[in-house]
Motif scaffolding. Structure first.
Motif, PDB file in Angstrom:
ATOM      1  N   PRO A  32       0.982  -1.210  -0.020  1.00 50.05           N
ATOM      2  CA  PRO A  32       0.208   0.061  -0.037  1.00 50.05           C
ATOM      3  C   PRO A  32       0.656   1.273   0.105  1.00 50.05           C
ATOM      4  N   ILE A  73      -2.113  -4.549  -3.437  1.00 49.47           N
ATOM      5  CA  ILE A  73      -2.739  -3.887  -2.275  1.00 49.47           C
ATOM      6  C   ILE A  73      -2.656  -2.339  -2.533  1.00 49.47           C
ATOM      7  N   GLN A  91      -7.027  -1.653   1.226  1.00 50.91           N
ATOM      8  CA  GLN A  91      -6.406  -1.239   2.323  1.00 50.91           C
ATOM      9  C   GLN A  91      -7.337  -0.311   3.217  1.00 50.91           C
ATOM     10  N   GLU A  96      -7.381  -5.410   3.363  1.00 53.19           N
ATOM     11  CA  GLU A  96      -6.511  -5.276   4.313  1.00 53.19           C
ATOM     12  C   GLU A  96      -6.653  -4.163   5.209  1.00 53.19           C
ATOM     13  N   HIS A 127      -5.812  -1.555   7.973  1.00 56.59           N
ATOM     14  CA  HIS A 127      -4.475  -0.821   8.090  1.00 56.59           C
ATOM     15  C   HIS A 127      -4.245  -0.661   9.843  1.00 56.59           C
ATOM     16  N   ARG A 185      -2.380  -5.567   8.286  1.00 56.38           N
ATOM     17  CA  ARG A 185      -1.059  -5.077   8.303  1.00 56.38           C
ATOM     18  C   ARG A 185      -0.703  -4.502   9.666  1.00 56.38           C
TER      19      ARG A 185
END
Length: 363
Positions: free
Chosen positions: A23, A54, A99, A170, A172, A224
């Motif tokens: 990202p 991503i 993300q 995803e 963060h 993540r």
């Protein structure tokens, strides 16, 4: 065949290689946080058959952070615009995850619609200047009912992402943003169920994972982390214990999560020298599913390939993928890499974004 170019099952897809676009915030959306045709082209260029992209961090709500021209995923215009991106990536038989982002105390009230005060786990400001050139503001600690609302925003963002055609999302939970602000003891001084011992400081992160998994399924969900990173004043008194607990809880509750993505604190390698220190090994030993490592590999591609060989990790690249839309093929064939231009990372134009040449072509 080297490990980095070997297949791996990730979520509902079977990837054909393990070179991942990590990202990267690039500020190419509209002022209304709607993705643009520039972003369609950017992600299309970097898509490859069986590859994983991503997206840049994407706001889950209009009050999740006021970064000018960063994208959102909280209204229909944004969903429709993101569909163009996912369609372009899927045309090239690639996979793409979005993300989900809440910036917390890193933003500024002057970037919020009605100058709403920024929020965090506790009323602790970051030292230094924010993006508006002012001192970072003292955030307002979130009330428990507000925390629950933000958990729902993450889940809604996940649903919107799937509607927009993403293969997964995803969360963060890294780099000093809201989820990370709760995890780290240096930014979380709460005395309620979200503060104090590790089990409480990680509660918000685990509740977000639970909600996102419930919304879109474990195989479409990931997170993540950046244990031990000091960016944006992150500091934790027990790094290995904290993130080992997090990883263990995820392994126990959600063993089918699509992947875990870890950023190594030692994240700006220079040159091709090897480094025997592997700060992510404790978490890699706990997690049994796909594991993405990010660690400044753009300047150390040989080390990245060696780590994949040793561990089976997927490897996330940032700056090298910015400058090389065909990065997987360049690595596969040992072709020379384009150099990145840092001065164009955070502008709003095509220059330094979609104009980097593919191998064997010129601008």
């Amino acid at each position: 065949m080297s490990a980095i170019f070997s297949p791996i099952k990730l979520g509902k897809a079977v990837l054909q290689h393990r070179v991942v676009l990590c990202p990267l915030t690039r500020f190419r959306a509209t002022p209304e946080a709607v993705p643009t045709d520039l972003q369609v082209e950017y992600y299309k260029q970097r898509a490859s058959e069986g590859g994983l992209l991503i997206t840049e961090a994407t706001f889950i709500d209009i009050l999740a952070g006021g970064y000018p021209r960063a994208p959102g995923i909280y209204n229909q215009d944004q969903i429709e615009a993101w569909k163009k991106v996912t369609d372009a990536v899927h045309e090239k038989k690639g996979s793409i995850y979005l993300q989900l982002w809440h910036a917390g105390r890193t933003s500024s009230k002057y970037l919020n619609p009605n100058q709403e005060q920024v929020v965090s786990a506790s009323d602790i400001a970051i030292t230094g200047k924010n993006m508006t050139g002012d001192d970072y503001e003292v955030p307002r600690p979130l009330e428990i009912n507000e925390i629950k609302d933000i958990v729902k925003q993450f889940a809604n963002g996940a649903k919107n992402a799937i509607e927009a055609g993403f293969d997964g999302v995803e969360i963060h939970g890294a780099n000093g943003y809201l989820v990370d602000q709760f995890i780290n003891s240096g930014s979380n001084k709460r005395t309620d169920i979200y503060g104090g011992p590790i089990e409480n400081r990680t509660r918000f992160a685990l509740e977000v994972i639970d909600a996102v998994v419930e919304a879109v399924g474990a195989e479409r969900s990931a997170i993540r982390f950046s244990p031990g990173e000091d960016f944006q004043d992150m500091k934790d008194e027990s790094v290995v214990e904290t993130w080992s607990y997090l990883t263990s809880e995820i392994q126990k509750k959600h063993p089918n999560l699509s992947y875990l993505h870890f950023v190594e604190a030692r994240s700006d390698k220079v040159g091709e020298e090897s480094n025997d220190v592997d700060t992510l090994e404790p978490y890699r030993k706990i997690w049994k599913g796909p594991f993405i490592s990010a660690s400044g590999f753009s300047n150390s591609t040989k080390e990245a390939i060696a780590l994949a060989e040793k561990t089976g990790d997927l490897i996330a690249f940032g700056r090298a993928f910015i400058a090389n839309p065909d990065l997987p093929e360049r690595l596969r064939n040992n072709w020379e890499l384009n150099k990145y231009d840092r001065s164009t990372f955070y502008t709003n134009e095509a220059t330094g974004y979609t104009d980097y040449p593919f191998y064997g072509t010129k601008n």
